[in-house]
Design an enzyme around this catalytic site. Structure first.
Site, PDB file in Angstrom:
ATOM      1  N   CYS A   9     -26.486  -4.602  -0.699  1.00 31.64           N
ATOM      2  CA  CYS A   9     -26.250  -4.238  -2.100  1.00 31.64           C
ATOM      3  C   CYS A   9     -27.263  -4.883  -3.044  1.00 31.64           C
ATOM      4  O   CYS A   9     -27.396  -4.460  -4.190  1.00 31.64           O
ATOM      5  CB  CYS A   9     -24.835  -4.624  -2.515  1.00 31.64           C
ATOM      6  N   HIS A  46     -24.078  -5.470 -10.110  1.00 32.68           N
ATOM      7  CA  HIS A  46     -23.659  -4.687  -8.953  1.00 32.68           C
ATOM      8  C   HIS A  46     -22.195  -4.315  -9.149  1.00 32.68           C
ATOM      9  O   HIS A  46     -21.377  -5.152  -9.534  1.00 32.68           O
ATOM     10  CB  HIS A  46     -23.856  -5.503  -7.677  1.00 32.68           C
ATOM     11  N   ASN A  77     -18.186   1.368  -5.142  1.00 31.33           N
ATOM     12  CA  ASN A  77     -19.351   0.557  -4.770  1.00 31.33           C
ATOM     13  C   ASN A  77     -20.383   1.442  -4.060  1.00 31.33           C
ATOM     14  O   ASN A  77     -20.101   1.999  -3.007  1.00 31.33           O
ATOM     15  CB  ASN A  77     -18.864  -0.572  -3.850  1.00 31.33           C
TER      16      ASN A  77
HETATM   17  C1  LIG Z   1     -11.162  -5.916  -0.800  1.00 32.96           C
HETATM   18  C2  LIG Z   1     -10.413  -6.451  -1.992  1.00 32.96           C
HETATM   19  C3  LIG Z   1     -10.273  -5.369  -3.055  1.00 32.96           C
HETATM   20  C4  LIG Z   1      -9.036  -6.872  -1.582  1.00 32.96           C
HETATM   21  O1  LIG Z   1      -8.320  -7.355  -2.696  1.00 32.96           O
HETATM   22  P1  LIG Z   1      -7.506  -8.710  -2.617  1.00 32.96           P
HETATM   23  O2  LIG Z   1      -6.890  -8.947  -3.924  1.00 32.96           O
HETATM   24  O3  LIG Z   1      -8.469  -9.766  -2.110  1.00 32.96           O
HETATM   25  O4  LIG Z   1      -6.427  -8.345  -1.572  1.00 32.96           O
HETATM   26  P2  LIG Z   1      -6.133  -9.067  -0.201  1.00 32.96           P
HETATM   27  O5  LIG Z   1      -7.227  -8.762   0.779  1.00 32.96           O
HETATM   28  O6  LIG Z   1      -5.812 -10.516  -0.465  1.00 32.96           O
HETATM   29  O7  LIG Z   1      -4.863  -8.325   0.243  1.00 32.96           O
HETATM   30  C5  LIG Z   1      -3.628  -8.467  -0.454  1.00 32.96           C
HETATM   31  C6  LIG Z   1      -2.607  -7.565   0.215  1.00 32.96           C
HETATM   32  O8  LIG Z   1      -2.931  -6.198  -0.074  1.00 32.96           O
HETATM   33  C7  LIG Z   1      -3.041  -5.471   1.146  1.00 32.96           C
HETATM   34  N1  LIG Z   1      -4.061  -4.441   0.971  1.00 32.96           N
HETATM   35  C8  LIG Z   1      -5.369  -4.473   1.300  1.00 32.96           C
HETATM   36  N2  LIG Z   1      -5.944  -3.284   0.994  1.00 32.96           N
HETATM   37  C9  LIG Z   1      -4.976  -2.519   0.466  1.00 32.96           C
HETATM   38  C10 LIG Z   1      -4.973  -1.225  -0.057  1.00 32.96           C
HETATM   39  N3  LIG Z   1      -6.057  -0.427  -0.086  1.00 32.96           N
HETATM   40  N4  LIG Z   1      -3.805  -0.727  -0.524  1.00 32.96           N
HETATM   41  C11 LIG Z   1      -2.687  -1.460  -0.532  1.00 32.96           C
HETATM   42  N5  LIG Z   1      -2.643  -2.716  -0.049  1.00 32.96           N
HETATM   43  C12 LIG Z   1      -3.784  -3.237   0.449  1.00 32.96           C
HETATM   44  C13 LIG Z   1      -3.432  -6.488   2.192  1.00 32.96           C
HETATM   45  O9  LIG Z   1      -3.089  -6.053   3.477  1.00 32.96           O
HETATM   46  C14 LIG Z   1      -2.619  -7.673   1.746  1.00 32.96           C
HETATM   47  O10 LIG Z   1      -1.301  -7.507   2.190  1.00 32.96           O
HETATM   48  P3  LIG Z   1      -0.471  -8.767   2.751  1.00 32.96           P
HETATM   49  O11 LIG Z   1      -0.393  -9.719   1.608  1.00 32.96           O
HETATM   50  O12 LIG Z   1       0.827  -8.135   3.140  1.00 32.96           O
HETATM   51  O13 LIG Z   1      -1.274  -9.284   3.881  1.00 32.96           O
HETATM   52  C15 LIG Z   1     -11.159  -7.668  -2.629  1.00 32.96           C
HETATM   53  O14 LIG Z   1     -11.053  -8.763  -1.759  1.00 32.96           O
HETATM   54  C16 LIG Z   1     -12.603  -7.411  -2.884  1.00 32.96           C
HETATM   55  O15 LIG Z   1     -12.972  -6.567  -3.688  1.00 32.96           O
HETATM   56  N6  LIG Z   1     -13.487  -8.198  -2.232  1.00 32.96           N
HETATM   57  C17 LIG Z   1     -14.917  -8.032  -2.401  1.00 32.96           C
HETATM   58  C18 LIG Z   1     -15.384  -6.873  -1.553  1.00 32.96           C
HETATM   59  C19 LIG Z   1     -16.750  -6.419  -1.884  1.00 32.96           C
HETATM   60  O16 LIG Z   1     -17.186  -6.482  -3.016  1.00 32.96           O
HETATM   61  N7  LIG Z   1     -17.444  -5.930  -0.882  1.00 32.96           N
HETATM   62  C20 LIG Z   1     -18.732  -5.359  -1.010  1.00 32.96           C
HETATM   63  C21 LIG Z   1     -19.752  -6.384  -1.240  1.00 32.96           C
HETATM   64  S1  LIG Z   1     -21.280  -5.699  -1.682  1.00 32.96           S
END
Ligand SMILES: CC(C)(COP(=O)(O)OP(=O)(O)OC[C@H]1O[C@@H](n2cnc3c(N)ncnc32)[C@H](O)[C@@H]1OP(=O)(O)O)[C@@H](O)C(=O)NCCC(=O)NCCS
Length: 341
Positions: free
Chosen positions: A117, A257, A287
């Site tokens: 990215c 980004h 993204n």
């Molecule tokens: C991926 C992302 C959105 C997840 O959000 P988060 O707030 O960290 O959520 P978590 O991973 O802690 O998950 C929380 C809960 O939601 C659930 N969950 C994950 N994806 C889900 C979805 N699409 N829908 C519903 N629930 C979801 C998880 O399983 C977890 O459940 P649990 O508590 O029962 O285990 C976030 O971590 C993120 O944006 N990270 C950066 C990713 C990124 O930018 N990547 C590209 C880099 S260039």
């Protein structure tokens, strides 16, 4: 010219996103998720997906032609084409060579650059060096991705995030006092596993087993990447401001980004820059990896959010892990052009 170096800046931008839209409601039908969860946790409402016959070079070619048109430049005047992508049409020839042929840039060298990215900013910063030294006069820098091709639509942790698109910028000599004031890049390969496509390369060539285990899709430790992103984006932006000798108060527009609205808002808060100075189109595209910043930049310029004399800060992070930033004093009077039209 300053210290024997030419001033380099962006004299044209262009972008393209495919027509097909996948909304959060569409995703509700294929994985266990809800639109409300996606909007609250990421800010994304919909994303674009390339058609069956579209690959990264197709999206990149349209973005490139739009940027050349904006720069009022003939493709034959290009000295080099750099395409930043993690989803090239194929391992080789490079996507840049395919674009070179598509647009008839017969005098241009062409190559891909991969920094996930952060790739567009890496490529932009490389282009700036060639222009500053006088080695080249005109370079087309593209960020193009078809992330849908490496996204696992059974994995709700990643499939809600990514989309397809391309953005381009023409880098050339500009008036002294304008253009790149600073650029900064970094990497931490020791944490590369937190965001990776494991298969399809020389370590783990594509096979029935890699397909079975979904190793040819994006794998991500979302929480780790989130923490890394907030920290590195704010420090990379601050570093670029230090190099440019300006402060947050001198920044007119931040083009970050587009990964997660919570990351973007956290970064704005850490930097002390008001959210209205930060451009975001995440809700519409998700993204776009290397395409994210150039698509946002093009929209910010064309919508009048950036005009001549503005200090623009672009900042990104991504797989590698990598990060990059720059400060550009915008050299093109887009308002004057719009009024003339
Ligand atoms: C991926 C992302 C959105 C997840 O959000 P988060 O707030 O960290 O959520 P978590 O991973 O802690 O998950 C929380 C809960 O939601 C659930 N969950 C994950 N994806 C889900 C979805 N699409 N829908 C519903 N629930 C979801 C998880 O399983 C977890 O459940 P649990 O508590 O029962 O285990 C976030 O971590 C993120 O944006 N990270 C950066 C990713 C990124 O930018 N990547 C590209 C880099 S260039």
């Amino acid at each position: 010219m300053k210290n024997g170096l030419y001033s380099a800046g962006i004299i044209g931008t262009g972008s393209y996103v495919p027509e097909k839209i996948i909304t959060n409601e569409d995703l509700e039908k294929i994985v266990e998720t809800s639109s409300e969860w996606i909007v609250t946790r990421t800010g994304i409402r919909e994303r674009r997906i390339a058609g069956e016959n579209e690959a990264t070079s197709n999206l990149s070619t349209i973005a490139a032609l739009r940027a050349l048109d904006d720069a009022d430049m003939d493709p034959k005047d290009l000295d080099m084409i750099l395409v930043a992508t993690v989803t090239p049409d194929m391992p080789f020839p490079s996507t840049a060579c395919i674009v070179q042929s598509n647009i008839g840039a017969v005098n241009a060298a062409a190559s891909d650059i991969e920094a996930a990215c952060s790739g567009f900013l890496y490529a932009l910063n490389v282009a700036q060096q060639f222009i500053a030294t006088g080695f080249y006069k005109n370079i087309l820098v593209i960020g193009g991705e078809c992330l849908s091709r490496i996204t696992n639509y059974k994995d709700r942790g990643t499939c809600i995030l990514f989309g397809d698109g391309a953005g381009a910028a023409v880098v050339s000599r500009v008036e002294d006092g304008y253009g790149f004031l600073a650029q900064y890049m970094g990497a931490d390969g020791s944490n590369g596993n937190s965001l990776a496509v494991k298969a399809g390369g020389s370590r783990m060539p594509a096979s029935a087993a890699t397909l079975l285990h979904d190793y040819h899709y994006i794998h991500m430790d979302g929480g780790e990447v989130f923490k890394f992103a907030v920290k590195i984006m704010s420090s990379a932006a601050e570093k670029a401001m230090d190099i440019a000798g300006i402060t947050k108060d001198d920044i007119d527009c931040v083009v970050p980004h587009q990964a997660n609205i919570r990351i973007i808002n956290n970064v704005a808060k850490r930097l002390g820059v008001s959210e209205d100075k930060v451009y975001s189109n995440l809700d519409r595209y998700g993204n776009l990896s290397a395409a994210s910043i150039p698509v946002a930049l093009d929209e910010a310029v064309k919508s009048g959010r950036i005009s001549k004399g503005d200090n623009v800060c672009m900042v990104g992070f991504g797989g590698g892990l990598t990060w990059a930033s720059n400060i550009i004093k915008w050299s093109k009077d887009s308002n004057a052009i719009k009024k003339a039209i």
